[in-house]
Every structure is written in C-alpha cells, then in structure tokens.
Design an enzyme around this catalytic site. Structure first.
Site, mmCIF file in Angstrom:
data_model
loop_
_atom_site.group_PDB
_atom_site.id
_atom_site.type_symbol
_atom_site.label_atom_id
_atom_site.label_comp_id
_atom_site.label_asym_id
_atom_site.label_seq_id
_atom_site.Cartn_x
_atom_site.Cartn_y
_atom_site.Cartn_z
ATOM 1 N N GLU A 156 0.821 -1.212 0.000
ATOM 2 C CA GLU A 156 0.000 0.000 0.000
ATOM 3 C C GLU A 156 0.861 1.272 0.000
ATOM 4 O OE1 GLU A 156 -4.183 -1.343 2.011
ATOM 5 O OE2 GLU A 156 -2.627 -0.676 3.383
ATOM 6 N N GLU A 232 -6.842 -7.471 -0.459
ATOM 7 C CA GLU A 232 -7.349 -7.458 0.917
ATOM 8 C C GLU A 232 -8.847 -7.195 0.875
ATOM 9 O OE1 GLU A 232 -5.379 -4.863 3.653
ATOM 10 O OE2 GLU A 232 -3.366 -5.526 3.074
#
Length: 584
Positions: A156, A232
C-alpha cells in the site's frame, strides 16, 4: 513443477486460467504447532491459497542479528503440505496492525535514515535483510516445486508516498535475489493510491471491503488489461484498547465476497484467520482523517471478526463464506479438521512471588544513562517495554505545574517516591503542582508504534522534555527494559512476598493443569501489563477493554505445574489476584 503467469484477464497455471481463492493467515500470529490445523480450516472453507506478511522487526531485532528467519520457510512448507498455494508479502513495510508496520525501531530511529524512500542508507538495510530472507522464499516458488505463486512489492505504498522509483528499486532487488514468480502491488482503489503505488509491467491489485464493481472499475481505469484481484477483502476489522469490539454482519460480508467473485476476480480474505499479536507486538494507529490525531493502540487479539476466530473455531461467517466459495471449487469441499484439544477444566493460579519494578529493572534492564535531555526509547535500544526517567526539581521553589512535552505514550509518575498520577500525550500535566526540591520518576511505557500513515516511525518515550512551569528540567537519568529480556532472564530477579494491595512489579506464580489444551487467561485486579505462561509472552492485558482475557495456545501448556509471570505496570488498582485459566 508448474508455471504461474499473468494473462490478459487473469492468472494462468501451465497456460490454463486459474483463480486464486486466498486467505490471510500470519504465521507469526499463530503458534507453530497449530499451523496445520489453521491451514486445514482454510481449505475446508474453500480456499486454495494462503497469504502472509513477513515482519522484519520480529526477525531482526538488532542490526545484523537475525533470529528464526527459517520460520518463513517452515510455514511455506506447511502450506505446500496442505496442498495450497502461497502469496508472500515481504514488505519491507507491511502495516498489518503490527508494531511499526514491521519496520525495525533501530532503523526508523537511526539519524538521517528515511524509511520507505530511495534513501541509500535505508535501501542498504533492506538489501541486507532481503539477502537473509529471500533464501527462505526463492527455493519455494512454484517453478521450483514449491507453493509460492506471487510476491508483493512493498505494501500500500500509494497510501504513503508518490515516488514510484522506490517500489521499482524493491522490485529490482526481488528479481536480482531470485524471485521469478509474478510480482504484484496492492493499494486502495483510488486514483492517487494507484498512481503512487503501482508499477509498469507489474500487476496491480486493490484493497477494499465492499462495492467491488466500483473498486474494480477504478483499477481498470489504470490497468485496462490483466488480472482483477482484491488483495485485501476486509471481511472484518481490528480493535483498539478503550474502544468497542468491531464486528461485521456475516451475511453482508458474504454478499460482498459473492460480488467480488461474480466480477471474475481473484480474492484474498483479510483476515481468514487473524490469530494473536503475541509478545507485545501489536501496533497502533493515529485517529482523525489525516491519521495525525490521538494514539489508538491495537489490542492483543487479532481476531479481526474473521471467519476462523482467534481460537481457530469456525464462525457463522465461515459457514456463509463456505457456501459462497463452494460454487467455485472443482469438487466437494474438505471436511473440517478435528478441533485441537481444549483445557480440561478451569484452573486458578497462585501468585507466590513479587518483585518491585525497580528490582526488575536492576536485574534485567540496560545500562543507566545520563543526558542533558531525556533520551528516547530508540536511543536506549528499547523496542517493546518501558523506561524509567529520573529528573530533579531544584529548590527551594513554590509548587508549579509539572508537564511532559512529546510524551509517547504513557507515564506513571512518582514524586519523592509517592505515586502522583498517570500522564498521557493528551493529558501531559500532573493534576497537583510540584514544589521543589523534589525527585520525579516517570515510568514511561510504549503502547505500540504506529503502523499506518504519516506518523509511521515516530519515536517513543519522552521526546520533548520535562517542564516545571515553563522551565525545562535538564539532566535526566534513564534506564530501559525491553520485553525480550524476560525470556531466560527472570532467574536473575529476586522475588519476595506479593503485597496485600495493588503495586506495580513482576508477579510470579503457578497453575496446575489437568487436560492441557487451548485456554484463555483472565486477570482479575490487573490494570495494565504483560503476561507469560511457561516463558511464552501472551501479550498485553489492559482493564480498559474491550479485550478481557488473553488466548493461551494449547501447545504452551503442559500437564501438571505451569509457571505464570505477570508484569503489572500500573499498580493503581487492586493488583493482580488469582489469575484463572478457562477453557475456550
């Protein structure tokens, strides 16, 4: 042997389309003896793949000192033995609600080093670490007969920075060290995140908890072709000390999973089984829209409201996910594995010994230092634990407010040996003014380093100074104690009889077990501290809730007598009394 590749619209195995139905399971949050059971639970839910992070700070607590990096390889071998594929996310930053996002405190505290950038000093540390870690991953790639099909570049990054040259450096390092399976990136489904975190020629994946079609549409704006994958799928969430326990409606989560799969995408359930942040490794977040607000420490449990709960049991969410996933399984799903043994009967511990914190610090702590201003935890080489700071208020002088600037995170304060209160970052001033001369002791505790956002890597301890009225109190003695010192070191502590009233310190006792198995430890009277059973650190306890007990994996217990240690850091309450082991 098999070839795993990236196709025009999905993943390919030996040239044939394949969908990854993956679940996150962190090897470092599950007792090794229970890996097999948890993997079997994921298979029974309908998954064909497992994803795990690798926390750098767990395996390299000091520069050059690597410990048990072989656990990564052993876990991947267990994944292969379970008949599943593996996605590895080695960081170096992982978030994961883990201390410092997985980055070592010695690295983020090193003067001049800029983590998560192309700073050469930082990249040098990363190269050295990857050269120790990747030999556990490279031989276990699918093209060499192992289970690893994907390796993620950073984590991320687009939520943090905009220099795509940095993840490109990491991708080059992974390739240079032997990673041949496809690389991927993962970011939120927003333009600034995808432009900041994705790389040309590397498949991009997105992270979200709902609205799959909108999220994948955002991905397609940046990547018109290639696999669709939610790296995710947030099917639950984590908890903070002092907050509410977070749950997600099982039916709503199952509907969101169904939508992902109807899009033709691959998925990774985050978390499929969360486990536990043993050892005091839970991280923390900063509140507020910009992640600059009050510290929100993460609880020890990483149950995450996952389909397989913290104790390894199936939940209603598990049942509904299994129904959804069964439609994408080539045959009947495997049966659930037998449940691991559970504690045979409740058992109460007897606390027979106690040592004051000063005595524990004397026996196990690092050297005492003297400095013009209080040193930080990082300067004292303390990661998880506490530091005692001692400063003198000159005199004679009248009572003035005593305050701590830059306190991270919590201090129990004593003035001339008497407890005077508890200070925090939000409440840094003692209620009662202090007159001089006086000796002030601040027992400062880290509640977990920030694992996400712009405050990542911030220092712990007294980072500003101690003020009397508006005057700095210069000249500070400091001595720290890291939690790692307890294993193998408690024999050096001198124990006496436990006090009748609550007091901070190290309590020692015994509990007799009949029918060893999974249990939970309740700590009536305990305010805040850490608990060990047979030398295994169960993590932090705190009366602030919402977590009310600590998970004790069955393999930690043994038939007969078991040793219990409780490090009580507050002592403002009644104090630990009669800890209880209960079946889960």
């Amino acid at each position: 042997m098999g070839g795993f590749a990236v196709g025009e619209s999905g993943f390919l195995l030996d040239g044939r389309p394949v969908r990854l139905l993956s679940g996150a399971l962190h090897y470092f949050r599950v007792h090794e003896a229970q890996w097999g059971h948890r993997l079997a639970m994921l298979r029974a839910m309908g998954l064909n793949c497992v994803e795990t992070y690798v926390p750098w700070n767990l395996h390299q607590p000091r520069p050059g000192a690597v410990r048990d990096v072989g656990a990564v390889g052993r876990f991947l071998d267990a994944v292969g033995a379970a008949g599943m594929w593996a996605i590895v996310r080695p960081g170096p930053y992982i978030c994961a609600e883990w201390e410092n996002g997985g980055l070592p405190a010695w690295l983020t505290g090193e003067p001049g080093t800029r983590a998560r950038t192309r700073d050469e000093r930082y990249l040098g540390h990363v190269r050295n670490w990857f050269r120790r870690l990747l030999p556990e991953i490279v031989p276990r790639q699918i093209d060499r007969g192992g289970p690893v099909v994907l390796v993620q570049v950073e984590n991320e990054y687009g939520s943090y920075g905009s220099d795509t040259g940095y993840p490109a450096e990491l991708a080059g390092l992974l390739r240079a060290e032997g990673v041949t399976v496809p690389l991927v990136t993962s970011d939120g489904p927003e333009d600034h995140m995808l432009t900041g975190g994705s790389l040309p020629g590397v498949p991009a994946t997105v992270n979200f908890g709902s609205h799959a079609r909108e999220a994948f549409a955002a991905l397609r704006r940046h990547r018109p072709v290639g696999p669709l994958m939610c790296m995710e799928f947030w099917c639950g969430w984590f908890d903070h000390w002092g907050g509410e326990h977070t749950v997600r409606d099982p039916a709503g989560a199952a509907g969101a999973l169904r939508e992902i799969l109807e899009c033709g995408a691959s998925v990774n359930l985050y978390m499929a089984h969360g486990g536990t942040s043993f050892g005091g490794w839970a991280g923390a977040n900063r509140g507020g829209a910009l992640h600059e607000g009050p510290l929100e420490p993460d609880v020890t449990s990483y149950d995450y409201d996952a389909p397989v709960d913290e104790y390894g049991r199936p939940t209603e969410k598990f049942r509904l996910f299994r129904e959804v996933l069964s439609a994408y399984h080539p045959g009947p799903l495997p049966d659930l594995p037998p449940r691991p043994a559970v504690l045979g009967a409740p058992a109460e511990a007897r606390l027979t010994g106690w040592a004051p914190l000063a005595g524990v610090l004397e026996a196990l702590g690092g050297p005492e230092t003297f400095a013009p201003v209080p040193p930080t935890f990082e300067e004292l080489d303390v990661t998880r634990g506490f530091v005692r700071y001692t400063v003198d208020v000159p005199g004679p002088r009248q009572p003035y407010p005593l305050a701590v600037r830059g306190l991270r995170d919590l201090a129990v304060v004593y003035v001339d040996g008497e407890r005077a209160g508890v200070l925090t970052e939000e409440e840094p001033v003692l209620q009662e003014p202090v007159a001089g001369p006086a000796r002030v002791e601040l027992w400062v505790e880290s509640l977990g380093r920030v694992n996400y956002g712009p405050r990542l890597g911030e220092a712990k301890g007294v980072t500003g100074g101690v003020l009397h009225e508006r005057q700095y109190l210069h000249g500070a003695r400091a001595r720290g104690l890291d939690l790692d010192a307890f294993v193998g070191g408690v024999a050096a502590v001198s124990f006496g009889v436990p006090p009748r009233e609550g007091a901070p310190g190290l309590y020692r006792g015994w509990v007799t077990v009949r029918g060893a198995g999974d249990a939970r430890l309740e700590l009536p009277g305990g305010t805040r501290g850490f608990a060990w059973v047979n030398g295994f650190n169960l993590g932090r306890y705190w009366s602030a809730g919402p977590q009310r007990s600590l998970y004790v994996p069955g393999p930690v217990l043994r038939e007969g007598v078991n040793e219990v240690w409780l490090l009580e850091l507050d002592g403002g309450g009644p104090g630990p009394s009669a800890p209880r082991l209960l079946p889960v």
